[in-house]
Design a protein around this motif. Sequence first.
Motif, short mmCIF file in Angstrom:
data_model
loop_
_atom_site.label_atom_id
_atom_site.label_comp_id
_atom_site.label_asym_id
_atom_site.label_seq_id
_atom_site.Cartn_x
_atom_site.Cartn_y
_atom_site.Cartn_z
N VAL A 172 0.83 -1.21 0.00
CA VAL A 172 0.00 0.00 0.00
C VAL A 172 0.86 1.26 0.00
CG1 VAL A 172 -1.57 1.36 1.45
CG2 VAL A 172 -2.02 -1.05 1.05
N ALA A 173 1.98 1.24 0.72
CA ALA A 173 2.85 2.42 0.79
C ALA A 173 4.23 2.00 1.28
CB ALA A 173 2.27 3.49 1.72
N HIS A 174 5.23 2.84 0.98
CA HIS A 174 6.59 2.58 1.41
C HIS A 174 7.21 3.86 1.98
CE1 HIS A 174 5.77 -0.51 -1.66
NE2 HIS A 174 6.50 -1.29 -0.87
N VAL A 175 8.15 3.71 2.89
CA VAL A 175 8.81 4.85 3.52
C VAL A 175 10.31 4.61 3.56
CG1 VAL A 175 6.80 5.33 4.98
CG2 VAL A 175 8.64 3.86 5.85
N ALA A 176 11.04 5.69 3.79
CA ALA A 176 12.49 5.62 3.95
C ALA A 176 12.87 6.25 5.28
CB ALA A 176 13.21 6.34 2.81
N ALA A 177 13.77 5.57 5.99
CA ALA A 177 14.33 6.09 7.24
C ALA A 177 15.83 6.23 7.04
CB ALA A 177 14.03 5.14 8.39
N LEU A 196 11.58 5.81 -6.88
CA LEU A 196 11.51 6.91 -5.93
C LEU A 196 10.07 7.32 -5.64
CD1 LEU A 196 13.10 8.94 -4.23
CD2 LEU A 196 13.22 10.43 -6.25
N ASP A 197 9.23 7.32 -6.67
CA ASP A 197 7.85 7.76 -6.44
C ASP A 197 7.00 6.71 -5.72
OD1 ASP A 197 7.52 5.93 -8.47
OD2 ASP A 197 6.75 7.37 -9.95
N ASP A 198 7.60 5.57 -5.37
CA ASP A 198 6.90 4.61 -4.52
C ASP A 198 6.94 5.03 -3.05
OD1 ASP A 198 6.05 2.65 -6.42
OD2 ASP A 198 8.12 1.93 -6.56
N LEU A 199 7.84 5.94 -2.70
CA LEU A 199 7.95 6.40 -1.32
C LEU A 199 6.86 7.41 -1.00
CD1 LEU A 199 11.81 6.95 -0.92
CD2 LEU A 199 10.46 4.96 -0.24
N LYS A 200 6.29 7.27 0.19
CA LYS A 200 5.27 8.22 0.65
C LYS A 200 5.84 9.25 1.61
CE LYS A 200 1.61 6.62 -1.45
NZ LYS A 200 0.91 7.43 -2.50
N HIS A 201 6.93 8.91 2.30
CA HIS A 201 7.53 9.86 3.23
C HIS A 201 8.95 9.41 3.57
CE1 HIS A 201 6.91 13.42 5.72
NE2 HIS A 201 7.65 12.83 6.66
N VAL A 202 9.79 10.40 3.90
CA VAL A 202 11.17 10.14 4.29
C VAL A 202 11.43 10.88 5.60
CG1 VAL A 202 13.61 10.41 3.67
CG2 VAL A 202 11.91 9.95 1.88
N VAL A 203 12.01 10.20 6.57
CA VAL A 203 12.42 10.84 7.83
C VAL A 203 13.93 10.67 7.97
CG1 VAL A 203 12.29 10.80 10.35
CG2 VAL A 203 10.21 10.56 8.99
N GLY A 214 10.50 15.00 -4.51
CA GLY A 214 9.09 14.92 -4.88
C GLY A 214 8.25 14.18 -3.87
N VAL A 215 8.73 14.11 -2.63
CA VAL A 215 8.03 13.42 -1.55
C VAL A 215 8.31 14.17 -0.26
CG1 VAL A 215 9.97 11.85 -1.15
CG2 VAL A 215 7.68 11.19 -0.42
N GLY A 216 7.39 14.11 0.69
CA GLY A 216 7.58 14.80 1.96
C GLY A 216 8.79 14.29 2.73
N VAL A 217 9.56 15.21 3.29
CA VAL A 217 10.75 14.88 4.06
C VAL A 217 10.67 15.57 5.42
CG1 VAL A 217 13.27 15.05 4.24
CG2 VAL A 217 12.20 14.60 2.02
N THR A 218 10.88 14.80 6.48
CA THR A 218 10.96 15.34 7.83
C THR A 218 12.39 15.20 8.32
OG1 THR A 218 8.67 14.77 8.37
CG2 THR A 218 10.17 15.08 10.22
N SER A 247 4.47 6.43 11.18
CA SER A 247 3.40 7.16 11.85
C SER A 247 2.79 8.22 10.94
CB SER A 247 3.93 7.81 13.13
OG SER A 247 4.24 6.84 14.10
N VAL A 248 3.65 8.93 10.21
CA VAL A 248 3.17 9.97 9.30
C VAL A 248 2.26 9.36 8.23
CG1 VAL A 248 3.87 11.59 7.50
CG2 VAL A 248 5.12 11.54 9.65
N VAL A 249 2.73 8.30 7.60
CA VAL A 249 1.98 7.73 6.48
C VAL A 249 0.73 7.01 6.95
CG1 VAL A 249 2.11 6.11 4.55
CG2 VAL A 249 4.06 7.58 5.08
N ARG A 250 0.81 6.32 8.07
CA ARG A 250 -0.39 5.64 8.59
C ARG A 250 -1.47 6.63 8.98
NH1 ARG A 250 2.68 1.05 12.34
NH2 ARG A 250 3.36 -0.27 10.61
N GLU A 251 -1.06 7.78 9.47
CA GLU A 251 -2.05 8.81 9.78
C GLU A 251 -2.65 9.37 8.50
OE1 GLU A 251 -2.57 12.83 12.52
OE2 GLU A 251 -0.56 12.16 11.98
N GLN A 252 -1.80 9.60 7.48
CA GLN A 252 -2.29 10.13 6.21
C GLN A 252 -3.26 9.17 5.53
OE1 GLN A 252 1.34 10.79 4.06
NE2 GLN A 252 1.70 12.82 4.94
N LEU A 253 -2.92 7.90 5.50
CA LEU A 253 -3.72 6.92 4.76
C LEU A 253 -4.91 6.39 5.54
CD1 LEU A 253 -0.96 4.75 3.02
CD2 LEU A 253 -2.23 6.68 2.08
#
Length: 390
Positions: A79-84, A138-145, A182-186, A372-378
Motif C-alpha cells: 500500500v505504501a513505502h517509507v524511507a528512514a 523513488l515515487d513509490d515512497l510516501k515519506h522520508v524521515v 518529490g516526496v515529503g521529508v521530515t 506514523s506519518v503515512v499511517r495517519e495520512q492513509l
Amino acid sequence: MRAGSPRLLREINDRAAIDTLLREGPLTRSDLEYVIGLSKPATAQLLTRLEQDGIVVKDGVRGGGRGPRAQLWSVNGAVAHVAAVDLTPHGAEFAIADITGKVLTEYSAPLPVEAGADVAGAFREATVAATASANLALDDLKHVVIGAQGALNPKTGHLESAPHLPGWSGFDLPGKLSEALGVGVTIENDVNLVALEEMISGEAAELRDFVLVWLSEGVGGAVVVGRRLLRGATGGGGEIDWLRIPGTDGGESGRFGDLVDSPAIVELAARHGFRGDTGWAVVGEAVRSGQDGQAFLAALARRVAMGVANVVSVVDPETVLLCGEVSRAGGAVLAGLVAGELHQLVIPRTPVGLASVPGNPVRAGALHSALSVVREQLFGLAPATAVPIS
C-alpha cells in the motif's frame, strides 16, 4: 440515527481493524472479531471491503487441530513505502520499509558535507539507489524521515548546532529535500529519534519523564516530559553539548561537549595510561581492565555527571538513560559511576541506566516516525506514542 452515521461507523471499524492488524500481525477473522468487538458477519464484510480496496490481503493459514485451517489476514505492505535515514558526517544509512514496517532493504551511501555542496542532488541520487535496491522507484515512497546530528529550527527549516554538517545548513533543508525528491521529508534530531524508539520498544516504555544522554563521537541529549519531546522554540531543546560547566581536572570552565566528546575522552584516558583511537575503544579497555581502569572511568563519570546535573536540576526526570557507543562500551560500570557522581551534585536521587534499543536506534526511530506519518495520512491512525513526529 443521523445521516452519514453508517459510513462513519464503517470508517471507525475499518480503522480499528487496520490498527489491530498492523500491531499484532496476521490474524484470523475470529481473532479480529474478538479484538475489535464486531459480529462474525460484520467482520467478514469488513475484511471483504478492505480486500477489495487493496488494503488487506490473505496471508496463509493457521494450522493445528482438526478440521479446516483458518485463513490469516494482514495489511497489504505494498500500500505504501517509507524511507528512514541516519545522516552523519560519514554518510547516510538508509532503511526502506513497507507500510507494515517490514524492512525491505538497508543501504549505505557517502554524502558530501562541505559548504556549497549539492547536498539535495546527492541525497536524491542516494535515495534513488536505496529504493532501487528494494526493487522500488523513488515515487513509490510516501515519506522520508532523516535523523541528523543537529537541531532543526521549525520556523526557518535551517539545521542548526551542526558545524560538522556545514553543507546541510543555512537553508530550508526539509523544503529543499522534499522538492528534490518529490516526496515529503521530515528532519529530526538524531537523539530525539533514539528517545522515541526507547519509548516504543526500550527502557522508557513505561516512563513519562526522562533524559537521554548520547555519548559517542560527540554528545547529544533529549528531554521527554509527559511523554512529549521538549523541542524548544528554535528546535534546540536537549542540545546539552552547549552547556557551560565548571572546569574539571584543574582546567577552565567550558562547553560540555568539548569535555566528553571522543577526542576529549581519548585525551583523558591517555593521562591514565589507556590509549586508543576512539572514546568507546578506551572506555571499553578500561572496563575490561577492572580495578586498573577505575580512576579513568571515575574521572570520565565526573565530567558526564557535571553536565547531566544541570538538566536534572531543572527537569527532575524519573531516569537518566545513557546511550551511544561510549555508553555501550562503559555499560553498567560507567552508568553506576555516573549515578554516584550525580548524586553528589543534585538533590534528586535520579537513577542512571542504559538505553536498550539494539542496532541503529536513530534509524529505527526514523522508521517509526515515517510510518506514523503515512499511517495517519492513509488510515487516520494516531502515532504509536504521544510524541509529535513532525
